[in-house]
Design a protein around this motif. Structure first.
Motif, PDB file in Angstrom:
ATOM      1  N   ARG A  42      52.873   0.217  12.301  1.00 12.47           N
ATOM      2  CA  ARG A  42      51.658   1.041  12.175  1.00 12.47           C
ATOM      3  C   ARG A  42      51.306   1.494  10.754  1.00 12.47           C
ATOM      4  N   PRO A  43      50.934   0.561   9.847  1.00 11.19           N
ATOM      5  CA  PRO A  43      50.589   0.963   8.471  1.00 11.19           C
ATOM      6  C   PRO A  43      49.447   1.977   8.468  1.00 11.19           C
ATOM      7  N   GLY A  44      49.614   3.058   7.729  1.00  9.64           N
ATOM      8  CA  GLY A  44      48.588   4.096   7.670  1.00  9.64           C
ATOM      9  C   GLY A  44      48.374   4.793   9.003  1.00  9.64           C
ATOM     10  N   ASP A  49      46.436  -1.413  18.932  1.00 12.44           N
ATOM     11  CA  ASP A  49      45.259  -2.267  19.151  1.00 12.44           C
ATOM     12  C   ASP A  49      44.570  -2.629  17.837  1.00 12.44           C
ATOM     13  N   GLU A  50      44.351  -1.612  17.009  1.00 11.53           N
ATOM     14  CA  GLU A  50      43.691  -1.855  15.715  1.00 11.53           C
ATOM     15  C   GLU A  50      44.494  -2.849  14.880  1.00 11.53           C
ATOM     16  N   TYR A  51      45.809  -2.649  14.854  1.00 13.26           N
ATOM     17  CA  TYR A  51      46.659  -3.495  14.015  1.00 13.26           C
ATOM     18  C   TYR A  51      46.660  -4.932  14.548  1.00 13.26           C
ATOM     19  N   GLY A  90      54.302  -1.998   7.375  1.00 13.37           N
ATOM     20  CA  GLY A  90      53.913  -0.617   7.665  1.00 13.37           C
ATOM     21  C   GLY A  90      55.093   0.258   7.293  1.00 13.37           C
ATOM     22  N   ASN A  91      55.481   1.135   8.190  1.00 12.20           N
ATOM     23  CA  ASN A  91      56.617   2.005   7.903  1.00 12.20           C
ATOM     24  C   ASN A  91      57.863   1.522   8.659  1.00 12.20           C
TER      25      ASN A  91
ATOM     26  N   GLU B 175      50.089   9.151  -1.660  1.00 14.40           N
ATOM     27  CA  GLU B 175      49.111   9.771  -0.762  1.00 14.40           C
ATOM     28  C   GLU B 175      49.091   9.060   0.604  1.00 14.40           C
ATOM     29  N   THR B 176      49.110   7.737   0.579  1.00 10.21           N
ATOM     30  CA  THR B 176      49.135   6.966   1.839  1.00 10.21           C
ATOM     31  C   THR B 176      50.388   7.298   2.648  1.00 10.21           C
TER      32      THR B 176
END
Lengths: 235, 235
Positions: A42-44, A49-51, A90-91, B175-176
């Protein structure tokens, strides 16, 4: 036969998502029309769904469909039935936490060891190493463990950055951080610059892309490894 | 009355260790000749003895002695008897891990709440927040928990760095990263630039130093806070 592309980044500066890898991805995924996407990192903070939509748009350009793992009821089955797997960046803490919570690490390891083609970028590459101890990400979630898939017998530091000699910032350089890692751990670390990737074909492990990589071995001075070289010695 | 100096960094560019804080430290530690030093964060993997020597050399310049907590047999006693405490920077994962393993978090919290003057720099500042989820450090060790002292009712991001508009690096900006933190957590974060510190006197919490700080609140756009302002609203 194991078949992986473990990339430093999904995107190089000035280019579209995955674009610099399209030629490689056509080869890696030549026998599969639908790729299973793991959007857990999930970056940001984007939704699954968006990813998945982002990944799907990129793979559409090389004629492939992408389906998110969250669209399946039986996650282990989704992984073992997949013809190809992509774990996006992502993280790393968020990704590893979700892999543990959903109990899919063993299935993922089995699928990869049994030859399912796998693409990892950034966080999705970190998990191919022995542990996630050399991620650059902020620890925004506490995962049950830092242990990861161990597909390669070393650790990965994606987005590797050389020290900036002009910097006035007093935070640690990447090199200092990896040296600190070796005050407490002994496995080697590969500093993978943006645009580099690791190619795994069966027992063969090679550095690919235009750039060299920085290698950190326990109790040794760090050194450069030229691209297209074997990494089999690194363990 | 609580009496703390929570600094972004031990050292600003072009100056000696702790030097920019000497005037403040003479005031903070005016009633104590010997300061208890917690060297657990081990910057660059240095030993506790080596790190204590560095801290001692700096404090000698303002007429104070430093003794490392590792020189004591009874750690809880060392903390509750201390006239002043300093936790140095390094790796926050290594620091928090050692505080848990040695079972000294509660003693440290009690001493600070009961008025023992406390200096934290970098990792030693991170632990004054609610959790260590907003550290910049590499997770080279897996600590038993990310929960920290909660002396202030928010999280701290030391060595805060503004995004570089010229950068071609694809890794996340600070910031991100903090915005991603707020996809999973709700407490505020203060981005503390090098040269800034938080002053806690009883119930008063103020931003100090020449620079402004960047404030990140859940579901709000990040904004600047002018120095010498109160932080009591941040919770």
């Amino acid at each position: 036969m194991r078949d992986l592309l473990i990339a430093s980044t999904s995107t190089v500066h000035g280019s579209g998502y995955l674009e610099y890898l399209f030629d490689e991805l056509e080869l890696l995924f030549k026998d599969c029309n639908e790729i299973l996407f793991i959007p857990y990192a999930r970056p940001g903070g984007v939704s699954y769904d968006e990813y998945t939509t982002i990944a799907n748009s990129a793979f559409k350009k090389i004629g492939k469909k992408v389906k998110g793992i969250h669209e399946f009821k039986d996650l282990q089955n989704a992984i073992s039935n997949a013809k190809g797997i992509f774990t996006g960046g992502g993280n790393t803490f968020v990704l590893v936490n979700q892999l543990y919570r959903n109990n899919v690490l063993a299935s993922l390891q089995n699928a990869i060891e049994n030859g399912t083609p796998y693409l990892g970028t950034s966080a999705g590459s970190n998990i191919c190493g022995l542990t996630m101890n050399t991620t650059n990400d902020m620890p925004i979630i506490y995962p049950p463990s830092f242990k990861t898939l161990g597909i390669v017998p070393f650790n990965i530091n994606p987005h590797y950055l050389d020290p900036d000699p002009k910097s006035k910032h007093m935070g640690e350089t990447r090199e200092t951080r990896i040296k600190e890692f070796h005050a407490f751990n002994t496995q080697p670390v590969i500093g993978l610059r943006e645009g580099s990737w690791i190619e795994v074909k069966g027992e063969n492990i090679k550095l690919r892309g235009d750039l060299n990589a920085r290698i950190f071995e326990y109790k040794k001075e760090p050194y450069e490894l030229t691209t297209n070289n074997d990494l089999f010695f690194l363990k």
